[in-house]
Design a protein around this motif. Structure first.
Motif, short mmCIF file in Angstrom:
data_model
loop_
_atom_site.label_atom_id
_atom_site.label_comp_id
_atom_site.label_asym_id
_atom_site.label_seq_id
_atom_site.Cartn_x
_atom_site.Cartn_y
_atom_site.Cartn_z
N UNK A 136 4.06 0.52 -5.93
CA UNK A 136 4.38 1.94 -5.99
C UNK A 136 5.19 2.42 -4.79
N UNK A 195 3.81 7.79 -0.36
CA UNK A 195 3.36 8.53 -1.54
C UNK A 195 1.89 8.31 -1.79
N UNK A 196 1.26 9.26 -2.53
CA UNK A 196 -0.20 9.21 -2.71
C UNK A 196 -0.73 7.96 -3.40
N UNK A 197 0.08 7.29 -4.22
CA UNK A 197 -0.41 6.10 -4.94
C UNK A 197 0.01 4.79 -4.26
N UNK A 198 0.54 4.86 -3.04
CA UNK A 198 1.14 3.66 -2.44
C UNK A 198 0.14 2.53 -2.25
N UNK A 239 -2.05 1.62 -4.47
CA UNK A 239 -2.50 1.12 -5.77
C UNK A 239 -2.20 -0.37 -5.95
#
Lengths: 402, 396
Positions: free
Chosen positions: B126, B130-133, B135
């Protein structure tokens, strides 16, 4: 002229003559990375301007505006230049004098008559990098073959292997399908951009490279794993290449993808499902046994997932280290907090339509997203470029020249 | 001479997406040094029961053409050794989860001190920010996140998993971005951190649908249908599970198709008189086309269709591809010698140059196969020093 952007290819000029998504995507990538990409269009405009999907508009108002053209051309400059007319040919040669690379997807059989074949271009511009993008390439017994996206993704092998997983289970007798959109053609575009950069890095002032890209080769290259599996003794098939368990799961409000390859991920999944008795049974602690009983396990997982909602279950899964993702719709991606935070989209003007966000590029450089020069150009919007006559010096950028 | 001769890459990538990128660059001439350890060998060196492989792979496409060294990055002396390798490289590449390289002491901030002109490539599911990095993800998840999976499938069916083509698409995009940064470094000396997000690559392959959705449209799964072309599909032949794909855009192609089918009278049918009518009656048209393809052997039918100027192809199996005369002639498919001495089909880099060479020169390296050259010749470590580091499980 368009505004300046800070991309690593700032200073490069690319001339693009395209009617397909492959060559157009090559020009788009190089443009987004900072090159000035000049799209050469015939008087009626690029064929891509007439390709669907078209942006919604009030009935009866204006002309169709292609979302495909808008996406593939955002940030490029447009000149009307018909190399078959005497005036157009002179403009074409002047344009190439300012260019580092020429990207062309005109079919081989038409190139010489249009004066855009490598020999004609090379006669006046010996150092130019000539990038050919064709369905089956510029050489080989099938070089003259025609191709469209669907025929090319099947010619490259991935088509035969789709769909897999849940879809193949549900419809085992249906014909195989294609990936959405222009997947194979865009692989050709990415490869053409790579070939152009490699050629430009090794160029000499004496003789430019000709780069021959085949969309079939490019789409096959990304399907390398199937070739490797064949060498290992397994012929892949869409019905049998499904994961033993996991895959596409239906939830109460959409679909998620689950893939647990490692032991700790399976343990996390059991936790995520609330440690049901069937999953904690001693025999299922053995990964090989789980593989053997994949269908039974998957029936249980699918029954469980139907009671879950996508956003909630994905958030919980990722906390537990379970690889799971929602099958996001385009609207989900556009509104996604992650995509917003990374600046994946840039609102641009679109001639004939209202301004809209366009995907910029799938990578960041120097810790930030790249910036498009602007939206798709109006036909001939940058005609003044044709009056620039400064011949470029070929920079000594060869990799080995230290 | 290959176009990227002189470019050296310290390659920390694992699995598929990152290694495919450096594999491409290596075939274009970069000297790619793959860094692993016996504690953390890459996935192809281990059994992979999900694919029915019960031992290490003898040949791994994305590891081939690379040099192999062992460095234990859990040991501070291993980290120092890795830094020395980076200091004599123009590029470093990695594909761990964001944050892992920094925890190892090999983040961009550190490596760019070691080598200010370094181009560092990071490939992740991702992206680095960023907030999902954080994942976790594999190819099918990239396709799911990026909307490409949602958009692929039968109109009345579920979304479809993207498989290895998704990983390798990420790698190919990474190669472009990394070379662009390298191009600038050559011109200006300026280094760069290149951050490739796999889910964004999936989205980039559906960019037109995302724009359509942003403008109020509703792109959806549509199987093999096209918004403009008919006939357009994958059709049954007289052979079991052997499919023929045909797409007709222009009137001349339509006329040519009818000629090959021996059904010129369909040209007078009001349902099929122009492209718009054909699209409207696509389902009826598919029945007519399949009534012909169903009597055909796929390959000769394709040859006749292409000779008449109709875009057509067999839906090729992997076995078809390895013996395809055109792909062999272009050098896209080549034979390589496996470690057991047998030959097998492999893929070359999908670019032909008029002057430069490109392609595979060697197979998959054994773990640590190139340490004499890399540690000895390039880094100038004496035999005694290397033995000491091996004893301490730094070179391990």
């Amino acid at each position: 002229m368009n505004g300046c952007v800070e991309g690593p290819l700032n200073g490069l000029t690319i001339v693009e003559l395209s009617s397909g998504a492959g060559a157009a995507y090559a020009g788009r990538l190089l443009s987004t990375l900072g090159a000035l990409t000049v799209l050469m269009e015939p008087p009626e405009g690029s064929a891509l301007r007439r390709r669907p999907p078209f942006l919604p508009r009030p009935a009866g108002e204006g002309e169709d505006v292609s979302a495909l053209f808008a996406y593939l051309s955002a940030g490029k400059s447009s000149v009307v230049c018909d190399p078959q007319s005497p005036a157009g040919r002179a403009s074409f040669h002047r344009l190439l004098e300012t260019a580092d690379a020429f990207i062309c997807d005109v079919p081989l059989s038409q190139r010489a008559a249009m004066g855009v074949d490598e020999a004609s271009v090379r006669a006046r511009n010996p150092a130019l990098t000539y990038v050919s993008v064709l369905p089956f390439g510029a050489s080989g017994p099938n070089a003259g073959w025609r191709g469209e996206e669907i025929t090319l993704i099947h010619a490259s092998g991935e088509g035969f292997l789709l769909p897999n997983g849940l879809s193949a289970e549900m419809f085992p007798d249906r014909p195989p399908i294609k990936i959405h959109g222009h997947f194979a053609e865009m692989q050709g575009g990415v490869v053409a951009a790579l070939g152009a950069l490699a050629a430009l890095l090794s160029r000499s002032a004496a003789q430019g490279e000709a780069v021959d890209v085949s969309i079939q080769d490019a789409a096959l290259a990304v399907g390398a794993f199937a070739i490797q599996r064949l060498g290992d003794g397994s012929l892949e098939h869409r019905v049998t290449r499904s994961f033993k368990y996991g895959g596409v799961l239906e939830c109460a409000d959409g679909y998620v993808q689950l893939l647990t390859l490692e032991e700790r991920q399976w343990t996390g999944l059991v936790e995520l499902m609330g440690r049901p008795d069937w999953a904690t049974a001693p025999d299922l602690q053995d990964p090989l046994e789980r593989g053997r009983r994949g269908a039974e396990i998957n029936a249980r997982i699918r029954a469980w997932s139907k009671g879950e909602t996508t956003a909630d279950v994905v958030a919980r899964a990722q906390k537990l280290g379970v690889p799971m993702a929602k099958y996001s719709s385009p609207a989900d991606v556009l509104a996604g907090a992650h995509e917003q935070a990374r600046g994946l989209f840039q609102r641009v003007d679109i001639p004939g339509a209202t301004p809209a966000p366009v995907l910029v590029a799938p990578f960041h450089l120097d810790g930030a997203s790249l910036r498009l020069r602007g939206g798709p150009p109006a036909l001939g919007e940058h005609q003044a470029i044709l009056h620039i006559t400064n011949r470029r010096e070929t920079a000594g950028l060869a990799v080995g020249a230290r | 001479m290959k176009p990227l001769a002189g470019l050296r890459i310290a390659d920390f990538t694992v699995h598929a997406a990152g290694p495919f990128c450096t594999h491409m660059l290596s075939q274009l001439g970069a000297e790619c040094i793959k860094i692993e350890s016996s504690l953390r060998p890459d996935i192809f060196r281990k059994p992979h029961p999900v694919y029915g492989r019960m031992g290490p792979a003898s040949f791994d496409q994305v590891a081939s053409n690379k040099l192999s060294v062992r460095i234990n990055l859990k040991d501070p002396r291993g980290v120092d050794l890795a830094k020395r390798l980076v200091s004599i490289s123009e590029m470093a590449a990695e594909s761990f989860r964001p944050g892992v390289m920094a925890r190892l002491g090999l983040g961009y901030d550190v490596l760019s001190q070691v080598k200010p002109s370094l181009v560092m490539l990071s490939v992740s599911s991702s992206g680095q920010t960023g907030p999902d990095s954080h994942f976790a993800g594999y190819a099918p998840l990239f396709g799911a996140w990026g909307a490409l999976g949602f958009l692929t499938g039968y109109a009345d069916g579920p979304p479809v998993e993207m498989r290895h083509v998704m990983d390798h698409s990420v790698g190919m995009n990474a190669a472009v971005a990394a070379l662009a940064a390298f191009y600038r470094m050559r011109a200006t000396g300026r280094g760069c951190h290149v951050d490739v997000s796999a889910r964004e690559v999936a989205s980039s392959l559906a960019g037109e649908a995302l724009l359509l959705a942003a403008a109020g449209g509703a792109p959806a799964r549509m199987g093999n249908r096209d918004l403009q072309m008919a006939p357009h599909g994958v059709y049954a032949t007289s052979q079991a599970d052997r499919w023929l794909t045909i797409a007709v855009r222009e009137d001349a192609e339509w006329t040519a198709l009818l000629g090959v089918m021996g059904r010129r009278e369909l040209g007078d049918d009001p349902r099929f008189r122009d492209a718009a009518s054909r699209l409207k009656h696509a389902a009826d048209l598919d029945v007519e086309v399949e009534s012909w393809t169903g009597t055909q052997i796929a390959e000769p039918a394709v040859a006749r269709l292409q000779a008449a100027g109709v875009p057509a192809s067999v839906s090729a199996t992997t076995a078809d591809l390895t013996r395809d005369v055109h792909l062999r002639d272009r050098g896209a498919v080549v034979d390589v010698e496996d470690t057991d001495g047998k030959t097998r089909a492999a893929l070359s880099v999908p670019i032909r140059f008029s002057q430069s060479e490109a392609g595979l020169e060697r197979g998959t390296p054994r773990l640590g196969e190139d340490e004499n050259y890399v540690f000895g010749e390039l880094l100038g470590l004496s035999r005694a020093k290397r033995a000491e580091l091996a004893e301490a499980q730094v070179i391990h």
